[in-house]
Motif scaffolding. Structure first.
Motif, mmCIF file in Angstrom:
data_model
loop_
_atom_site.group_PDB
_atom_site.id
_atom_site.type_symbol
_atom_site.label_atom_id
_atom_site.label_comp_id
_atom_site.label_asym_id
_atom_site.label_seq_id
_atom_site.Cartn_x
_atom_site.Cartn_y
_atom_site.Cartn_z
ATOM 1 N N TYR A 1 0.845 -1.150 -0.062
ATOM 2 C CA TYR A 1 -0.049 0.012 -0.082
ATOM 3 C C TYR A 1 0.850 1.393 -0.083
ATOM 4 C CZ TYR A 1 -2.972 3.555 1.875
ATOM 5 O OH TYR A 1 -3.519 4.986 2.018
ATOM 6 N N LEU A 2 1.766 1.149 0.979
ATOM 7 C CA LEU A 2 2.622 2.439 0.891
ATOM 8 C C LEU A 2 3.787 2.693 -0.211
ATOM 9 C CD1 LEU A 2 3.704 2.302 4.657
ATOM 10 C CD2 LEU A 2 2.339 3.902 3.738
ATOM 11 N N LEU A 3 4.077 1.432 -0.834
ATOM 12 C CA LEU A 3 4.580 1.559 -2.191
ATOM 13 C C LEU A 3 4.020 2.207 -3.087
ATOM 14 C CD1 LEU A 3 6.891 -1.855 -2.185
ATOM 15 C CD2 LEU A 3 7.907 0.452 -2.255
ATOM 16 N N ALA A 4 2.762 1.825 -3.381
ATOM 17 C CA ALA A 4 1.778 2.328 -4.053
ATOM 18 C C ALA A 4 1.645 4.070 -3.984
ATOM 19 C CB ALA A 4 0.300 1.829 -3.971
ATOM 20 N N ILE A 5 1.233 4.375 -2.815
ATOM 21 C CA ILE A 5 1.196 5.962 -2.481
ATOM 22 C C ILE A 5 2.371 6.455 -2.748
ATOM 23 C CG2 ILE A 5 0.849 7.435 -0.585
ATOM 24 C CD1 ILE A 5 -1.524 5.913 -1.358
ATOM 25 N N TYR A 6 3.798 5.880 -2.399
ATOM 26 C CA TYR A 6 4.969 6.784 -2.518
ATOM 27 C C TYR A 6 5.216 6.737 -4.090
ATOM 28 C CZ TYR A 6 9.934 6.789 -3.152
ATOM 29 O OH TYR A 6 11.430 7.008 -3.336
ATOM 30 N N ASN A 7 4.827 5.853 -5.089
ATOM 31 C CA ASN A 7 5.292 5.719 -6.283
ATOM 32 C C ASN A 7 4.002 6.592 -6.919
ATOM 33 O OD1 ASN A 7 7.470 4.112 -7.455
ATOM 34 N ND2 ASN A 7 6.483 2.719 -5.998
ATOM 35 N N PHE A 8 3.029 6.903 -6.409
ATOM 36 C CA PHE A 8 1.884 7.707 -6.980
ATOM 37 C C PHE A 8 2.479 9.421 -6.696
ATOM 38 C CE2 PHE A 8 -1.669 4.486 -6.626
ATOM 39 C CZ PHE A 8 -1.832 4.702 -7.955
ATOM 40 N N ASN A 9 2.871 9.402 -5.537
ATOM 41 C CA ASN A 9 3.521 10.673 -5.029
ATOM 42 C C ASN A 9 4.739 11.329 -5.897
ATOM 43 O OD1 ASN A 9 1.759 11.098 -3.076
ATOM 44 N ND2 ASN A 9 3.062 10.524 -1.618
ATOM 45 N N ASN A 10 5.426 10.316 -6.437
ATOM 46 C CA ASN A 10 6.372 10.642 -7.419
ATOM 47 C C ASN A 10 6.064 10.532 -8.954
ATOM 48 O OD1 ASN A 10 9.163 11.013 -5.727
ATOM 49 N ND2 ASN A 10 7.977 9.293 -4.762
ATOM 50 N N LYS A 11 4.836 10.347 -9.267
ATOM 51 C CA LYS A 11 4.205 10.149 -10.611
ATOM 52 C C LYS A 11 4.807 9.058 -11.404
ATOM 53 C CE LYS A 11 3.726 15.293 -10.442
ATOM 54 N NZ LYS A 11 2.308 15.248 -9.882
ATOM 55 N N ARG A 12 5.113 8.302 -10.654
ATOM 56 C CA ARG A 12 5.383 6.701 -11.355
ATOM 57 C C ARG A 12 4.123 5.950 -11.294
ATOM 58 N NH1 ARG A 12 10.921 7.118 -8.411
ATOM 59 N NH2 ARG A 12 10.249 6.054 -6.648
ATOM 60 N N TYR A 13 3.263 6.200 -12.257
ATOM 61 C CA TYR A 13 1.916 5.728 -11.875
ATOM 62 C C TYR A 13 1.749 4.048 -12.319
ATOM 63 C CZ TYR A 13 0.367 10.446 -11.839
ATOM 64 O OH TYR A 13 0.301 11.898 -11.566
ATOM 65 N N GLN A 14 2.564 3.666 -13.441
ATOM 66 C CA GLN A 14 2.585 2.223 -13.713
ATOM 67 C C GLN A 14 3.138 1.577 -12.534
ATOM 68 O OE1 GLN A 14 1.147 1.346 -16.867
ATOM 69 N NE2 GLN A 14 0.525 3.309 -16.731
ATOM 70 N N ASP A 15 4.327 2.030 -12.054
ATOM 71 C CA ASP A 15 4.774 1.090 -10.773
ATOM 72 C C ASP A 15 3.918 1.333 -9.692
ATOM 73 O OD1 ASP A 15 7.184 0.609 -11.997
ATOM 74 O OD2 ASP A 15 8.211 2.415 -11.190
ATOM 75 N N ALA A 16 3.164 2.218 -9.525
ATOM 76 C CA ALA A 16 2.215 2.530 -8.298
ATOM 77 C C ALA A 16 1.164 1.339 -8.553
ATOM 78 C CB ALA A 16 1.598 3.857 -8.236
ATOM 79 N N ILE A 17 0.523 1.475 -9.758
ATOM 80 C CA ILE A 17 -0.556 0.528 -9.888
ATOM 81 C C ILE A 17 -0.179 -0.998 -9.771
ATOM 82 C CG2 ILE A 17 -2.288 -0.171 -11.780
ATOM 83 C CD1 ILE A 17 -2.315 2.793 -12.555
ATOM 84 N N ASP A 18 0.916 -1.203 -10.311
ATOM 85 C CA ASP A 18 1.562 -2.685 -10.088
ATOM 86 C C ASP A 18 1.571 -3.055 -8.525
ATOM 87 O OD1 ASP A 18 1.749 -3.108 -12.930
ATOM 88 O OD2 ASP A 18 3.928 -2.951 -13.039
ATOM 89 N N TYR A 19 2.020 -2.245 -7.864
ATOM 90 C CA TYR A 19 2.108 -2.552 -6.461
ATOM 91 C C TYR A 19 0.702 -2.591 -5.713
ATOM 92 C CZ TYR A 19 7.349 -1.826 -6.469
ATOM 93 O OH TYR A 19 8.606 -1.754 -6.650
ATOM 94 N N ASN A 20 -0.294 -1.839 -6.108
ATOM 95 C CA ASN A 20 -1.558 -1.964 -5.774
ATOM 96 C C ASN A 20 -1.965 -3.106 -5.978
ATOM 97 O OD1 ASN A 20 -3.393 -0.559 -3.990
ATOM 98 N ND2 ASN A 20 -4.639 -0.689 -6.018
ATOM 99 N N LEU A 21 -1.923 -3.492 -7.384
ATOM 100 C CA LEU A 21 -2.447 -4.660 -7.789
ATOM 101 C C LEU A 21 -1.785 -5.877 -7.153
ATOM 102 C CD1 LEU A 21 -2.572 -4.208 -11.609
ATOM 103 C CD2 LEU A 21 -4.535 -4.562 -10.189
ATOM 104 N N LYS A 22 -0.859 -5.819 -6.564
ATOM 105 C CA LYS A 22 -0.020 -6.856 -5.757
ATOM 106 C C LYS A 22 -0.620 -7.037 -4.511
ATOM 107 C CE LYS A 22 3.294 -9.999 -4.991
ATOM 108 N NZ LYS A 22 3.310 -11.200 -5.626
ATOM 109 N N TYR A 23 -1.046 -5.712 -3.820
ATOM 110 C CA TYR A 23 -1.681 -5.605 -2.645
ATOM 111 C C TYR A 23 -3.072 -6.257 -2.821
ATOM 112 C CZ TYR A 23 -4.064 -2.777 0.995
ATOM 113 O OH TYR A 23 -4.649 -2.606 2.413
#
Length: 281
Positions: free
Chosen positions: A196-218
Motif C-alpha cells: 500500500y505504501l509503495l503504491a502511495i510513494y510511487n503515486f506521489n512521485n508520478k510513477r503511475y505504472q509502478d504504483a498501480i503494479d504495487y497496488n495490484l500486488k496488494y
C-alpha cells in the motif's frame, strides 16, 4: 509512570495479555494506561512486594521492559516522539533488574536491541533525514527488522515528500522474494502495508505504472488471504488512479475482481455466474 496498580488490580501476566489485546485494537490511550500499571506493579515487586511473584510466567525484568516498550510504541503512534524517546530510556539497559540467570540476561539483551531499533525509527518518523542511511543499513543487518523498518522508511518518505529509492532497493528485493512464502503467516499485515505504501510513494512521485503494479500486488495478496478489509482498500485506491492504468493492468484488475466474485458466489445454490455473463454478453 502515572497509573497506579490500585486502579487495575490484576497480575503481571494478565496485564501483559491485556496489553497485547489493546495493541491489536490500536487503542493507544488504553495501552499507555495498562503499560503504566504493569510497570508500577513489576517495579513494586522488584522492590519487595510479594504479590504473585512466585506465579510469574517470565522473569520480572521482562515485565519492566515490555511495559516500557509498549508505552513507547503507543506514544510513537500518537506522534509524541519526544515522550516516546523518554520511554526508551526505561528499557535500553535493564541489567540492574536481571536476576543473573541466562534467561534474564537474554531478555536484557533483547530489549537493548529493541531500544536501538526504536530510537532509529522515532528519529526517522520525526523527520530526521540524517539518520535515514544509517537506519537502512541497520535493518539490513537484522532480518527481523526489515519489514517494520521498511514501513518506517516509506511512512517517512510519504509524510515528508522525499525520495528514498536508494535506501529501499535492497529491502524491496527481500520483500518481493519472501512475500509468497510468508503472506499466509502472521507477518502478512506487514506486506499489505508495504505494498500500500509503495503504491502511495510511487503515486506521489508520478510513477503511475509502478504504483498501480504495487497496488495490484496488494489486491492479489489480500484476495489470496481472504482479507476483505484490505481488499476493499486496494480496490478503492485503484479506482482513484484508474485513468493512469494501462490496458494490461486494467485486464489484470478485472481478472482479480472476477476471481473474487466467483469465490464469493461459488456456494450460492442455483446461481451461475457463467450463465449470467453469457446472457449479458
Amino acid at each position: 509512570m502515572k497509573e497506579t496498580t490500585d486502579s487495575i488490580d490484576t497480575s503481571p501476566d494478565t496485564l501483559t495479555t491485556m496489553l497485547r489485546m489493546a495493541h491489536s485494537f490500536k487503542n493507544w490511550d488504553n495501552l499507555i494506561r495498562l503499560s503504566d500499571a504493569l510497570y508500577d506493579l513489576a517495579l513494586s515487586m522488584f522492590n519487595g512486594d510479594p504479590r504473585g511473584k512466585s506465579y510469574l510466567q517470565k522473569p520480572l525484568v521482562y515485565y519492566l521492559g515490555f511495559s516500557s516498550l509498549m508505552k513507547g510504541l503507543s506514544l510513537q503512534k500518537k506522534k509524541l516522539y519526544q515522550e516516546a524517546l523518554l520511554s526508551i530510556e526505561n528499557y535500553k539497559d535493564l541489567s540492574l533488574f536481571s536476576d543473573g540467570s541466562e534467561k534474564s540476561n537474554n531478555i536484557v539483551d533483547n530489549f537493548k536491541f529493541f531500544a536501538e531499533a526504536n530510537r532509529f525509527s522515532i528519529h526517522i518518523l520525526s523527520g530526521d533525514n540524517r539518520k535515514l542511511d544509517d537506519y537502512a543499513q541497520f535493518i539490513q543487518r537484522y532480518p527481523s527488522e526489515i519489514l517494520p523498518g521498511f514501513i518506517t522508511i516509506l511512512e517517512h518518505a510519504t509524510a515528508h515528500n522525499i525520495e528514498v529509492d536508494e535506501e529501499i532497493a535492497p529491502l524491496l528485493e527481500f520483500v518481493l522474494h519472501s512475500v509468497d512464502d510468508e503472506i499466509n503467516s502472521d507477518k502478512r499485515s506487514y506486506y499489505f502495508t508495504i505494498f500500500y505504501l509503495l503504491a502511495i510513494y510511487n503515486f506521489n512521485n508520478k510513477r503511475y505504472q509502478d504504483a498501480i503494479d504495487y497496488n495490484l500486488k496488494y489486491l492479489e495478496s489480500s484476495d489470496k488471504t481472504n482479507d476483505d478489509q484490505h481488499f476493499k482498500k486496494a480496490t478503492a485506491l485503484h479506482e482513484q488512479f484508474r485513468s493512469h492504468a494501462s490496458t494490461q493492468q486494467l485486464e489484470r484488475y478485472n481478472s482479480i475482481l472476477k476471481n473474487y466474485l466467483f469465490g464469493v458466489i461459488r456456494d450460492e445454490e442455483g446461481f451461475s455466474l457463467d450463465r449470467l455473463i453469457v446472457r449479458n454478453s
